[in-house]
Design an enzyme around this catalytic site. Sequence first.
Site, PDB file in Angstrom:
ATOM      1  CG  LEU A  15     -14.973 -33.852  12.370  1.00 49.57           C
ATOM      2  CD1 LEU A  15     -15.288 -32.377  12.180  1.00 49.57           C
ATOM      3  CD2 LEU A  15     -13.498 -34.104  12.102  1.00 49.57           C
ATOM      4  CD  GLU A  60     -17.704 -39.288  12.226  1.00 47.59           C
ATOM      5  OE1 GLU A  60     -17.134 -38.765  11.244  1.00 47.59           O
ATOM      6  OE2 GLU A  60     -17.218 -39.276  13.383  1.00 47.59           O
ATOM      7  CG  PHE A  89     -14.867 -39.776   2.487  1.00 51.89           C
ATOM      8  CD1 PHE A  89     -14.680 -39.991   1.130  1.00 51.89           C
ATOM      9  CD2 PHE A  89     -14.535 -38.535   3.019  1.00 51.89           C
ATOM     10  CE1 PHE A  89     -14.168 -38.982   0.317  1.00 51.89           C
ATOM     11  CE2 PHE A  89     -14.025 -37.527   2.216  1.00 51.89           C
ATOM     12  CZ  PHE A  89     -13.848 -37.750   0.857  1.00 51.89           C
ATOM     13  CG  HIS A 136     -10.591 -40.581   2.233  1.00 52.27           C
ATOM     14  ND1 HIS A 136      -9.408 -40.708   2.912  1.00 52.27           N
ATOM     15  CD2 HIS A 136     -11.201 -39.483   2.743  1.00 52.27           C
ATOM     16  CE1 HIS A 136      -9.300 -39.729   3.804  1.00 52.27           C
ATOM     17  NE2 HIS A 136     -10.374 -38.971   3.719  1.00 52.27           N
TER      18      HIS A 136
END
Length: 674
Positions: A408, A410, A433, A477
């Site tokens: 995790l 990005e 998302f 989200h």
Amino acid sequence: MSTLTTEDRQMRFERGVHSDEFLIATYEKLVFPRIIEEKMLSLLRQGKISKWFSGIGQEAISVGATMALRADEYILPMHRNLGVFTTRGMPFSKLFAQWQGKATGYSKGRERSFHFGSQEHKVVGMISHLGPQLGIADGIALAHKLKKENAVTIVFTGDGATSEGDFHESVNVAAVWDLPVLFIIENNGYGLSTPSREQFRMKSFVDKAIGYGIEGVQIAGNNILEVYDNIAKLADSVREHPRPILVECITFRMRGHEEASGTKYVPKELFEEWGKKDPVVNYENWLIAQGILSIAQRDAIRARLKDGIEADLKHAFEEPEPVPVEAVEEGDVHAPFSGSQLPVGPATDGAPEKRFIDAIQEGLRQSMERHPGLVLMGQDIAEYGGAFKITEGFVELFGKDRVRNTPLCESAILGASLGLSIKGMKAMMEMQFADFVSEGITQICNNLAKIHYRWGQNADVVVRMPTGAGVGAGPFHSQSNEMWFVKTPGLKVAYPSNPYDAKGLLMTAFDDPNPVMFFEHKAMYRSITGPVPEQPYSIPFGQARVVREGADLSIITYGMGVHWATELADRMAASGEAQLDVIDLRTLVPLDVETILASVKKTGKVLLLHEDTLTGGFGGELAAIIAEQAFEHLDAPIVRVASWDTPVPFAIPLEQGFLPKGRLKEAVEQLLRY
């Protein structure tokens, strides 16, 4: 792990390990950036240059590490690594033109000091955010590993920048993927004016390596031979057994962070202590004491280097200033792209019906088949198939080297995507998302978007963005955040509304050598179907689609708005109320202004519809374009219909109120009556 005692080894050199010729050549490489620095400081005092970040006292790290690498291996330096650039043989005349903002510099006057790169010299330029460099190094190293090139990448960072999240993310990714990277930390004791004791608690950066499960080595950074010997040995080991190693170089900055900041915050005794460990002076004295270098040779070397610098300075000062030409500047924002080699939009007659999600999957699979250098990365996209199962089965088709689960992180993965591009590969990152893209905003907006404009390096990266509301997913989200990227020059933004466009636009995105933000509305994945040809095809960016012809009013929209507008237009046509012209933009960057204006001129009334919030939404930009270029054709004010200016609420009734669909019919009726 190995923590070397630096105190008694800081200035000790050994003769016989290297030839005298090598030792003298090393001296030339070490003294050259020092002489340049001294000249720059003189020019700064004379007001002939505006700013300078000095690396005096740290030259041995840059020079020694660069010497230890092969010429075809990449180095990612920072603003205190002049020795990297000079040791790689980059002409001083062009370097100085770069520092002066001349058109003949590496970035044509668009970037300052060391914020540039050169593919010829395998140097990748930094950005001011510091940490993002580390992720790019991961990507370059990943490309080396995938291509089985037995090469190592070096990336520099300072002790201050190790507190950034990018440091953690990038070292962690390199550790998990066993990437051949040497992370070189230049520990000079200060981050600008903040001493180490106010930045971190551990005594040594080697201790940090333990937490990542990798090796850590500490080097006396002011000893040129120790730096070279250790880095050369580590590089050989990493080439043979790919893995990351954290290398801490103990050193000291003898000047301010940059010259204007001064050094009042540094105790005088530190300057006295480290002045005795000057890497240039001590190495020079040792060479002379050993009889390897004579006084006459030393003076001749220095004189030759100074004469060359003066000649190059004269030439660079005579270079013209850059001339701002809008077409030229805008022309360099994107890498050239003449269009996809695929056929453009074949007929859909007889094409099988596919869901939106199936069209995306098919376009992605066929792009993987067409581009062997394309690597997919994202959280849970391998065996699990991703949050929406779009890459399900891809591991069996293409293998885990090309379909990669990521931690995790990005930012690091987006940086790695750019690193793959620098090595001539293609990359796709799937945001789980679209909302989570905020974790990588610096990489997208400051690295991917700007790199071609800065020094001509393209970013061949597609970022897939599952976006949109309507499914009760709440504020984290459900966001429509396309405008975060529309306003950033260098990015392209695609937003398909149907399966046919989804596949064609996606395949174009993978052919395009520029960074593309590809928005996919989650609510469409399994609810929207349409004919999709089975063969590969493209849809050119910047070509809007006339969804429905009408003469009474234009609705300009994209994404889910196309379905809201079409549904309303069909109802109003069936009841005889009005004939609406519905335009699907398809891509927001580039934008098909011609089709927009043609519709406005035909109907005289225009409504701009989008799911994003009203304030700062794309409707405002469209309204400005229409007002500037088609004002005389308008018969009524331009109307915008968009979501409320709130976060996306969770409860379905609140979410339905938030979305603009329920307000569309009333707005159309009011505009028709005007």
